[in-house]
Design an enzyme around this catalytic site. Sequence first.
Site: not given
Ligand code: ADP
Length: 332
Positions: A111, A194, A197
């Site tokens: 961040k 990965k 969002k």
């Molecule tokens: P983002 O990374 O899109 O902001 P979040 O951080 O809100 O999503 O993640 C919510 C859940 O989804 C968590 O359990 C996270 O480990 C899982 N997650 C998010 N992106 C991935 C990904 N690319 N592969 C596997 N799990 C993911």
Amino acid sequence: MSRVVSGIRPTGKLHLGNYFGAVKSFLKMQEEDDCFFFIADIHSLTTHPTPEDLHSNVQQVLAEHLAMGVDPQKCALFVQSDVPAISELYTYMNMNAYMGELQRSASFKEKIRTQPNNVNAGLLTYPVLMAVDILAHHADFVPVGKDQQQHLEMTRQFGNRFNNLYSNDYFKEPQAYSSTGNLVKVPGLTGQGKMSKSSGDADTIVFDEEDKVIQKKVMRAKTDTGPTKPNQDKSEEVKNLFDLMALVSDQSTINHFDELYSKAEIRYGDFKKQLAEDVIAFVSPIREKINHFKNDKKALSDAAQIGAEKANASANKTLEEVREIIGFRKFY
Ligand code: ADP
Ligand code: TRP
């Protein structure tokens, strides 16, 4: 019966990474375990959403959970801010989390790099709030993607430190869980890492998205110039697309394209066309249900209410016990 806790931040629509990294495990675990699944709206305040955006994002993610099959009767599906005990426990746990360890967290460092103009204290103490989310319900397992491994390690550390400080074994050590056995990392479409969002629209496939848009995104996904000889190693970008295919396509399709790649006969256009088709077949029935639930105010309010009741009962018990352990004893 094991206790399970997991949360997803409402910062946009859910994508394939969220589904395969987290929600897919929720569906399995709600059948057999005591589950607490929540929408982490307090966590999302670190990004400073407007009140309107915050509310509509929570509504979206709640509808998405219901559409994907999370069942409010089988688990506690709740909104984090509906459980005030979490914020109180967060205050207490912050007192034994150290600056150094918080600054070393990979997500905090990330961040600082990506949003240098908004490095707020909430970002620094994010792992403490997440630890509280988990410890408040005494979770044994936390279904999350690979990206959350370090946060879970910190959760165990904070729990153990509390135990040592007060000479007890009040908190147990939660473990990461994935329904496939291995923690999942769903790659993005642009070959950079990965799916997330925050990594941009071209990188992610969200559930609430038109077929045509999905088709376009997949067809534009990054590849390379193609294998020039048999049994060549795959580049990162191409491996990513095969990883996606492994999630949505059937085994014979996967084998077919794997073989073509090995023989250096693959045509990426055909490969991506098939991948797009299989992604759409997977996403579109869920999209229909999301649209249904987004407009079903009663289903949303019933789900949030019953979830809040279950989560408050569990977190308030923990809060009461923690207050007692800490030494907040009443004079009246
Ligand atoms: P983002 O990374 O899109 O902001 P979040 O951080 O809100 O999503 O993640 C919510 C859940 O989804 C968590 O359990 C996270 O480990 C899982 N997650 C998010 N992106 C991935 C990904 N690319 N592969 C596997 N799990 C993911
Ligand atoms: N930190 C998680 C993420 O970024 C979301 C989250 C918050 C969470 N609290 C949690 C996940 C508790 C599991 C358990 O994805």
